[in-house]
Design a protein around this motif. Structure first.
Motif, PDB file in Angstrom:
ATOM      1  N   LEU A 201      -5.485   5.487  -8.479  1.00 18.68           N
ATOM      2  CA  LEU A 201      -4.224   5.850  -8.731  1.00 18.68           C
ATOM      3  C   LEU A 201      -2.950   4.793  -8.516  1.00 18.68           C
ATOM      4  O   LEU A 201      -2.831   4.288  -7.596  1.00 18.68           O
ATOM      5  CB  LEU A 201      -3.692   7.056  -7.584  1.00 18.68           C
ATOM      6  CG  LEU A 201      -2.425   7.684  -7.621  1.00 18.68           C
ATOM      7  CD1 LEU A 201      -2.117   8.465  -8.995  1.00 18.68           C
ATOM      8  CD2 LEU A 201      -2.021   8.628  -6.535  1.00 18.68           C
ATOM      9  N   VAL A 202      -2.517   4.722  -9.639  1.00 16.72           N
ATOM     10  CA  VAL A 202      -1.427   3.759  -9.768  1.00 16.72           C
ATOM     11  C   VAL A 202       0.025   4.468  -9.864  1.00 16.72           C
ATOM     12  O   VAL A 202       0.112   5.345 -10.697  1.00 16.72           O
ATOM     13  CB  VAL A 202      -1.464   2.866 -10.985  1.00 16.72           C
ATOM     14  CG1 VAL A 202      -0.292   1.677 -11.186  1.00 16.72           C
ATOM     15  CG2 VAL A 202      -2.852   2.244 -11.009  1.00 16.72           C
ATOM     16  N   ILE A 203       0.983   4.137  -8.883  1.00 16.04           N
ATOM     17  CA  ILE A 203       2.338   4.601  -8.885  1.00 16.04           C
ATOM     18  C   ILE A 203       3.347   3.924  -9.058  1.00 16.04           C
ATOM     19  O   ILE A 203       3.571   2.795  -8.522  1.00 16.04           O
ATOM     20  CB  ILE A 203       2.416   5.491  -7.539  1.00 16.04           C
ATOM     21  CG1 ILE A 203       1.329   6.297  -7.194  1.00 16.04           C
ATOM     22  CG2 ILE A 203       3.876   6.102  -7.468  1.00 16.04           C
ATOM     23  CD1 ILE A 203       1.684   6.807  -5.645  1.00 16.04           C
ATOM     24  N   ALA A 204       4.012   4.056 -10.400  1.00 15.76           N
ATOM     25  CA  ALA A 204       5.347   3.193 -10.531  1.00 15.76           C
ATOM     26  C   ALA A 204       6.396   3.768  -9.915  1.00 15.76           C
ATOM     27  O   ALA A 204       6.955   4.864 -10.211  1.00 15.76           O
ATOM     28  CB  ALA A 204       5.577   3.175 -12.149  1.00 15.76           C
ATOM     29  N   MET A 216      -1.776  11.313   0.900  1.00 14.74           N
ATOM     30  CA  MET A 216      -2.510  12.305   0.406  1.00 14.74           C
ATOM     31  C   MET A 216      -3.621  11.905  -0.373  1.00 14.74           C
ATOM     32  O   MET A 216      -4.836  12.289  -0.242  1.00 14.74           O
ATOM     33  CB  MET A 216      -1.700  13.301  -0.123  1.00 14.74           C
ATOM     34  CG  MET A 216      -0.627  14.224   0.572  1.00 14.74           C
ATOM     35  SD  MET A 216      -0.211  15.763  -0.330  1.00 14.74           S
ATOM     36  CE  MET A 216       1.252  16.232   0.899  1.00 14.74           C
ATOM     37  N   ALA A 217      -3.219  10.945  -1.243  1.00 10.70           N
ATOM     38  CA  ALA A 217      -4.425  10.134  -1.987  1.00 10.70           C
ATOM     39  C   ALA A 217      -5.257   9.546  -1.220  1.00 10.70           C
ATOM     40  O   ALA A 217      -6.344   9.361  -1.478  1.00 10.70           O
ATOM     41  CB  ALA A 217      -3.633   9.138  -3.234  1.00 10.70           C
ATOM     42  N   ASP A 218      -5.054   8.765  -0.262  1.00 17.69           N
ATOM     43  CA  ASP A 218      -5.721   7.996   0.747  1.00 17.69           C
ATOM     44  C   ASP A 218      -6.428   8.969   1.469  1.00 17.69           C
ATOM     45  O   ASP A 218      -7.770   8.532   1.813  1.00 17.69           O
ATOM     46  CB  ASP A 218      -4.623   7.471   1.735  1.00 17.69           C
ATOM     47  CG  ASP A 218      -5.588   6.617   2.778  1.00 17.69           C
ATOM     48  OD1 ASP A 218      -6.449   5.422   2.255  1.00 17.69           O
ATOM     49  OD2 ASP A 218      -5.610   6.646   4.021  1.00 17.69           O
ATOM     50  N   GLN A 223      -8.252   5.133  -4.242  1.00 19.73           N
ATOM     51  CA  GLN A 223      -7.705   3.628  -4.181  1.00 19.73           C
ATOM     52  C   GLN A 223      -6.021   3.622  -4.760  1.00 19.73           C
ATOM     53  O   GLN A 223      -6.062   3.851  -5.934  1.00 19.73           O
ATOM     54  CB  GLN A 223      -8.363   2.464  -5.002  1.00 19.73           C
ATOM     55  CG  GLN A 223      -9.936   2.533  -4.042  1.00 19.73           C
ATOM     56  CD  GLN A 223     -10.799   1.495  -4.852  1.00 19.73           C
ATOM     57  OE1 GLN A 223     -10.578   1.152  -6.070  1.00 19.73           O
ATOM     58  NE2 GLN A 223     -11.922   1.390  -4.071  1.00 19.73           N
ATOM     59  N   VAL A 224      -5.110   3.293  -4.101  1.00 19.50           N
ATOM     60  CA  VAL A 224      -3.752   3.523  -4.538  1.00 19.50           C
ATOM     61  C   VAL A 224      -3.069   2.132  -4.724  1.00 19.50           C
ATOM     62  O   VAL A 224      -3.193   1.297  -3.718  1.00 19.50           O
ATOM     63  CB  VAL A 224      -2.920   4.422  -3.431  1.00 19.50           C
ATOM     64  CG1 VAL A 224      -1.516   4.531  -4.050  1.00 19.50           C
ATOM     65  CG2 VAL A 224      -3.540   5.495  -3.174  1.00 19.50           C
ATOM     66  N   THR A 225      -2.396   1.895  -5.953  1.00 20.02           N
ATOM     67  CA  THR A 225      -1.562   0.643  -6.084  1.00 20.02           C
ATOM     68  C   THR A 225      -0.148   1.462  -6.341  1.00 20.02           C
ATOM     69  O   THR A 225       0.091   2.071  -7.087  1.00 20.02           O
ATOM     70  CB  THR A 225      -2.024   0.125  -7.475  1.00 20.02           C
ATOM     71  OG1 THR A 225      -3.235  -0.449  -7.089  1.00 20.02           O
ATOM     72  CG2 THR A 225      -1.020  -1.033  -7.949  1.00 20.02           C
ATOM     73  N   GLU A 241      -1.227   2.568   3.650  1.00 22.78           N
ATOM     74  CA  GLU A 241      -2.445   3.309   3.170  1.00 22.78           C
ATOM     75  C   GLU A 241      -2.731   2.600   1.681  1.00 22.78           C
ATOM     76  O   GLU A 241      -3.708   3.168   1.160  1.00 22.78           O
ATOM     77  CB  GLU A 241      -2.295   4.704   3.116  1.00 22.78           C
ATOM     78  CG  GLU A 241      -2.009   5.474   4.395  1.00 22.78           C
ATOM     79  CD  GLU A 241      -0.593   5.632   4.611  1.00 22.78           C
ATOM     80  OE1 GLU A 241      -0.172   6.126   5.659  1.00 22.78           O
ATOM     81  OE2 GLU A 241       0.282   5.006   3.990  1.00 22.78           O
ATOM     82  N   ALA A 242      -1.778   2.089   1.064  1.00 22.79           N
ATOM     83  CA  ALA A 242      -2.077   1.500  -0.265  1.00 22.79           C
ATOM     84  C   ALA A 242      -2.791   0.302  -0.326  1.00 22.79           C
ATOM     85  O   ALA A 242      -2.525  -0.478   0.325  1.00 22.79           O
ATOM     86  CB  ALA A 242      -0.744   1.232  -0.968  1.00 22.79           C
ATOM     87  N   LYS A 243      -3.714   0.198  -1.214  1.00 21.93           N
ATOM     88  CA  LYS A 243      -4.583  -0.967  -1.463  1.00 21.93           C
ATOM     89  C   LYS A 243      -3.887  -2.239  -1.931  1.00 21.93           C
ATOM     90  O   LYS A 243      -4.099  -3.353  -1.357  1.00 21.93           O
ATOM     91  CB  LYS A 243      -5.578  -0.691  -2.472  1.00 21.93           C
ATOM     92  CG  LYS A 243      -6.659  -1.709  -2.687  1.00 21.93           C
ATOM     93  CD  LYS A 243      -7.862  -1.630  -3.574  1.00 21.93           C
ATOM     94  CE  LYS A 243      -8.789  -2.555  -3.695  1.00 21.93           C
ATOM     95  NZ  LYS A 243      -9.856  -2.210  -4.652  1.00 21.93           N
ATOM     96  N   ASN A 244      -2.854  -1.762  -2.718  1.00 24.23           N
ATOM     97  CA  ASN A 244      -1.887  -2.870  -3.481  1.00 24.23           C
ATOM     98  C   ASN A 244      -0.373  -2.466  -3.535  1.00 24.23           C
ATOM     99  O   ASN A 244      -0.195  -1.268  -3.918  1.00 24.23           O
ATOM    100  CB  ASN A 244      -2.534  -3.117  -4.678  1.00 24.23           C
ATOM    101  CG  ASN A 244      -3.872  -3.899  -4.649  1.00 24.23           C
ATOM    102  OD1 ASN A 244      -4.031  -4.801  -4.042  1.00 24.23           O
ATOM    103  ND2 ASN A 244      -4.628  -3.311  -5.580  1.00 24.23           N
ATOM    104  N   VAL A 245       0.254  -3.385  -3.038  1.00 22.70           N
ATOM    105  CA  VAL A 245       1.916  -3.013  -3.153  1.00 22.70           C
ATOM    106  C   VAL A 245       2.468  -4.067  -3.955  1.00 22.70           C
ATOM    107  O   VAL A 245       2.385  -5.423  -3.362  1.00 22.70           O
ATOM    108  CB  VAL A 245       2.492  -2.751  -1.732  1.00 22.70           C
ATOM    109  CG1 VAL A 245       4.187  -2.343  -2.159  1.00 22.70           C
ATOM    110  CG2 VAL A 245       1.908  -1.491  -0.850  1.00 22.70           C
TER     111      VAL A 245
END
Length: 366
Positions: A201-204, A216-218, A223-225, A241-245
């Motif tokens: 899941l990639v969030i802009a 919630m995604a975690d 895997q959240v970016t 909780e994000a894998k990448n920020v």
């Protein structure tokens, strides 16, 4: 995937503490059951349970059977008939009216191909996998257990049981199956469990309303970016909780992520130009889901601006753009909106409409 990750982590911790373990796997279900074939639970010798094989009613007896497998260093198949109302311990509590076959495997930590070492391979590569587990429903038959993790690029298996042709067929159909396999020394049932790569899941956007989406995604094991242009907002401290920020421009965001058919994008920067630029780039990819936060007026403005720039949307483009984002559950707060967004993405992943199960006329699990 999150359950598998927790099981592997518990296994590593048990090994470091010198504890023995057993793995319980639902290998076959007749009728209804809370968990389906492939559900797993790791048991340590001191009674720690990780994962689940039922809604809670079988775990107590499963603990005893797992400890027996550890003590005897031997695999065992146990059948629970939850449809028999005379067995009050199971039937009343579960209410699923099914027969559940559970394989208990003793984990030999000295064996480099033990079931947990094989399951680790699923996490190490972002690719589709098939886990093959051999068992027999015959009384007193040998229970072989987990023997193979097959992937397109390579396979990890006990040399006696490659099962390549069957695994390839499961990869092709992207669906788990149970088959009877004939060997020289007899017949075995085989559970071929299809495992898709973890959802990316990639969030802009990195505003406060993004935080519950990431949490919630975690929980689901995704895997959240998180990425946007504000240094003050896009920080690991705000999104632990994000894998990448990342603090990035729109084009840099896409350059720093792998986009495949398990990658889902959400645009919620509250910066119209940023969202628009990201969308332009996403339209050139095979991303299956692009969620855009905001009202329909914003979405129509985006479409108008794309058209003005000479970008013609195909019918497939319109199908993968979700705006306003989320399921219609009456969400108002950030947490409710996050639930709405995550639920919609999950429905898209499973090719479902996201309606209430009360309207479903066939079985919950196909």
């Amino acid at each position: 995937m999150t359950e598998l990750s927790k099981i592997i982590n518990t296994y590593h911790r048990a090994i470091s503490e010198g504890k023995q373990t057993a793995l319980a796997t639902v290998v076959n279900v007749e009728g209804s059951s809370y968990r389906q074939p492939g559900a797993r639970m790791l048991v340590t010798e001191d009674g720690i349970l990780t994962g689940a094989i039922s809604g809670g009613c079988l775990e107590g007896d499963a603990l005893r059977k797992a400890l027996l497998a550890i003590n005897q260093k031997q695999n065992k198949l146990i059948t629970y008939d939850t449809s028999d109302e005379s067995i009050l311990e199971f039937s009343v509590q579960l209410g699923c009216n099914g027969i559940v076959h559970i394989l208990f495997e003793y984990i030999d930590s000295d064996n480099p191909h033990n079931p947990l070492e094989l399951l680790k391979k699923v996490e190490e590569n972002r690719t589709e996998s098939v886990i093959a587990t051999l068992f027999s429903l015959e009384r007193n038959a040998k229970q072989i257990g987990t023997v193979n993790v097959f992937q397109q690029s390579e396979s990890f298996f006990d040399v006696h049981y490659s099962l390549e042709d069957e695994s390839l067929n499961v990869l092709k159909n992207k669906s788990s199956q149970i088959k009877n396999i004939h060997f020289e020394n007899g017949e075995q049932c085989a559970l071929f469990q299809y495992i898709a790569p973890a959802v990316s899941l990639v969030i802009a956007g990195a505003g406060n309303d993004v935080q519950p989406v990431v949490k919630m995604a975690d929980i689901l094991g995704w895997q959240v970016t998180v990425g946007e242009g504000r240094v003050t907002h896009a920080t690991q401290k705000r999104f632990p909780e994000a894998k990448n920020v990342m603090v990035v421009k729109p084009e840099e965001l896409l350059q720093n992520v792998v986009i495949d058919d398990r990658t889902y994008f959400v645009l919620m920067t509250h910066n119209y130009k940023y969202d628009l630029e990201v969308l332009k780039l996403l339209l050139k990819t095979n991303c299956p889901y692009i969620g855009i936060l905001g009202p329909k007026t914003k979405l129509q403005r985006i479409f108008d601006d794309l058209h003005a720039d000479g970008i013609i949307l195909t019918q497939e483009d319109y199908q993968r753009i979700y705006g306003p984002i989320g399921l219609d559950i009456g969400a108002e707060t950030s947490e409710e909106i996050a639930l709405s967004v995550i639920s919609e993405i999950k429905a898209v992943i499973e090719d479902r409409k996201g309606t209430s199960l009360r309207y479903k006329t066939d079985k919950i699990h196909s």
